[in-house]
Design a protein around this motif. Structure first.
Motif, PDB file in Angstrom:
ATOM      1  N   ALA A  23      43.411  48.580  17.005  1.00 38.75           N
ATOM      2  CA  ALA A  23      43.481  47.481  15.916  1.00 38.75           C
ATOM      3  C   ALA A  23      44.443  46.218  16.319  1.00 38.75           C
ATOM      4  O   ALA A  23      44.023  45.168  15.984  1.00 38.75           O
ATOM      5  CB  ALA A  23      44.166  48.187  14.718  1.00 38.75           C
ATOM      6  N   GLY A  28      42.090  44.919  14.259  1.00 41.10           N
ATOM      7  CA  GLY A  28      43.206  44.569  13.337  1.00 41.10           C
ATOM      8  C   GLY A  28      42.911  43.258  12.677  1.00 41.10           C
ATOM      9  O   GLY A  28      42.291  42.160  13.292  1.00 41.10           O
ATOM     10  N   CYS A 140      51.409  41.495   9.461  1.00 39.00           N
ATOM     11  CA  CYS A 140      50.757  42.511   9.944  1.00 39.00           C
ATOM     12  C   CYS A 140      51.322  43.949   9.455  1.00 39.00           C
ATOM     13  O   CYS A 140      52.295  44.082   9.041  1.00 39.00           O
ATOM     14  CB  CYS A 140      50.420  42.716  11.337  1.00 39.00           C
ATOM     15  N   ILE A 144      50.059  47.950  13.580  1.00 36.70           N
ATOM     16  CA  ILE A 144      49.464  46.915  14.416  1.00 36.70           C
ATOM     17  C   ILE A 144      50.854  46.356  15.257  1.00 36.70           C
ATOM     18  O   ILE A 144      51.074  45.894  16.330  1.00 36.70           O
ATOM     19  CB  ILE A 144      49.032  45.681  13.747  1.00 36.70           C
TER      20      ILE A 144
END
Length: 425
Positions: A23, A28, A140, A144
């Motif tokens: 991700a 992501g 985020c 992540i």
């Protein structure tokens, strides 16, 4: 002995780590931006009102200024690659932080060792990289952010080994800077998220309070209208039934009876207008006509007598100067008690006793039930349900911190109320 974990259970942490890294590097996406404080996003001055935007993002402006400054440094003596990419990274940082970090990571690898100094990463590249790390930590999800920290730390460690920097501890310093940036950014994200949730809770609380206020206002309107309409309509109904029987064809008596009904109807309309005038104001202070109080008990008793009741008033000598709310509630309680007597015990003898004892107002209204059939009907009717009238009386007393008791006594019915006397602010 505990059984060893299954192979799949042992692989789960590795699978989670792989998903986090995947991700971070490719799949992501950053979350939506948090609202900026007003001082970071002021409104456009009026003389610039023709511009296509209404606010100025000072963070974005600062990124543009920094991009221009760093590009000038690079164009003088460093790398043309960094000079062309740094502005793009800073422009992307606000809207697409994860994409900006990925581009910045590639830029850092390309610029590593190009200046020939002791430190493998240039100062401008490091500043831009830390800014993108901060943007990721603010926007985020945690997995992540963890992936960004792991990749950054591993990359710095590899760079330090490959280029064998002559500056002691430069790798540790770089990892420490990345760690502090990540922690600071995540803390900012947590604070903004908590502030957003608090604002949502506050909004929901305000909506709930507004809904509760609407329900209380509806209950207040229903209580006031019930007290006015039920009493006067009871008197008018009884008069309408009694006038033809009393007149027995006599036009003069019939005209007098209809005149009394008209007078009662006008009085009911006048009081309804007075009640609605008070209810339209949030604080009940703009109505020019005063609300009824204990000073109008004689008028109330006279109206009940025209409906066939025998009303006896026994009032204390120290009832003057009561607070408006207490006087109004006492009047409405007596009014509703007389209305109940008209409906359930027509022709009965009603005694109204009101006295003041210290900081309490004592109200007692009782009737003898009229004839036996009326008394039995009163007990049966009142025993099956309390009705809105008794509920309204209890609500009025509860608003003042008082209480109401109601129930049959012998052949009749009695209502007793105690209202605390609290001076108005």
């Amino acid at each position: 002995m505990p059984s060893p974990p299954a192979p799949r259970a042992r692989l789960r942490p590795l699978a989670r780590l792989a998903r986090a890294l995947g991700a971070t590097v490719w799949t992501g996406r950053a979350g939506p931006p948090h609202p900026r404080p007003r001082w970071l996003e002021p409104r456009v001055p009026e003389f610039l009102s023709l511009l296509p935007f209404r606010t100025i993002d000072l963070v974005f402006v600062a990124d543009l200024v920094l991009a221009f400054f760093l590009a000038q440094i690079d164009s003088i003596g460093f790398s043309l690659t960094t000079a062309s990419v740094i502005p793009l990274v800073l422009v992307l940082r606000t809207r697409w932080p994860l994409a900006a970090w990925r581009l910045s990571a590639v830029l850092s690898l390309l610029a590593t060792g190009t200046d020939g100094g002791d430190v493998p990463v240039t100062a401008e590249t490091g500043v831009v990289y830390l800014l993108t790390v901060y943007a990721v930590a603010v926007r985020c999800e945690r997995h992540i952010i963890l992936g960004v920290w792991m990749i950054s730390s591993a990359g710095l460690w590899v760079i330090g080994i490959v280029f064998a920097s002559d500056v002691p501890g430069v790798t540790l310093i770089g990892i420490a800077l990345v760690t502090v940036t990540v922690l600071f950014g995540y803390n900012v994200q947590a604070r903004r998220t908590a502030a957003g949730r608090l604002a949502e809770e506050k909004q929901r609380s305000e909506q709930a309070l507004a809904g509760q206020a609407v329900l209380e206002e509806r209950a207040r309107i229903a209580r006031e209208m019930h007290d006015v309409v039920a009493h006067h309509m009871s008197v008018i109904t009884i008069q309408a039934e009694a006038v033809p029987l009393k007149a027995q064809g006599d036009a003069r008596l019939l005209e007098e009876g209809l005149g009394e009904i008209r007078t009662l109807s006008l009085a009911a309309m006048t009081e309804m207008r007075r009640v609605l005038g008070v209810l339209r104001d949030g604080e009940g202070r703009t109505d020019t006509a005063p609300q009824p109080g204990l000073g109008r008990l004689e008028e109330l008793a006279a109206t009940a007598r025209t409906a066939g009741l025998t009303v006896t008033l026994k009032l204390g000598a120290d009832l003057l100067g009561l607070p408006t709310a207490v006087s109004l509630s006492a009047y409405r309680i007596v009014q509703e008690s007389l209305s109940n007597a008209m409906r359930h015990a027509p022709g009965s003898a009603v005694t109204v006793k009101i006295s003041r004892s210290g900081d309490e107002l004592n109200i007692h209204v009782s009737d003898d039930g009229g004839d036996r059939a009326a008394a039995e009907a009163a007990k049966a009717g009142r025993g099956k349900h309390t009705g809105h009238g008794l509920i309204g009386m209890r609500e009025r007393a509860a608003m003042l911190g008082g209480s109401v008791w109601a129930g049959p006594t012998g052949k009749g019915f009695a209502v007793t109320a105690i209202l605390p006397i609290m001076e108005e602010a």
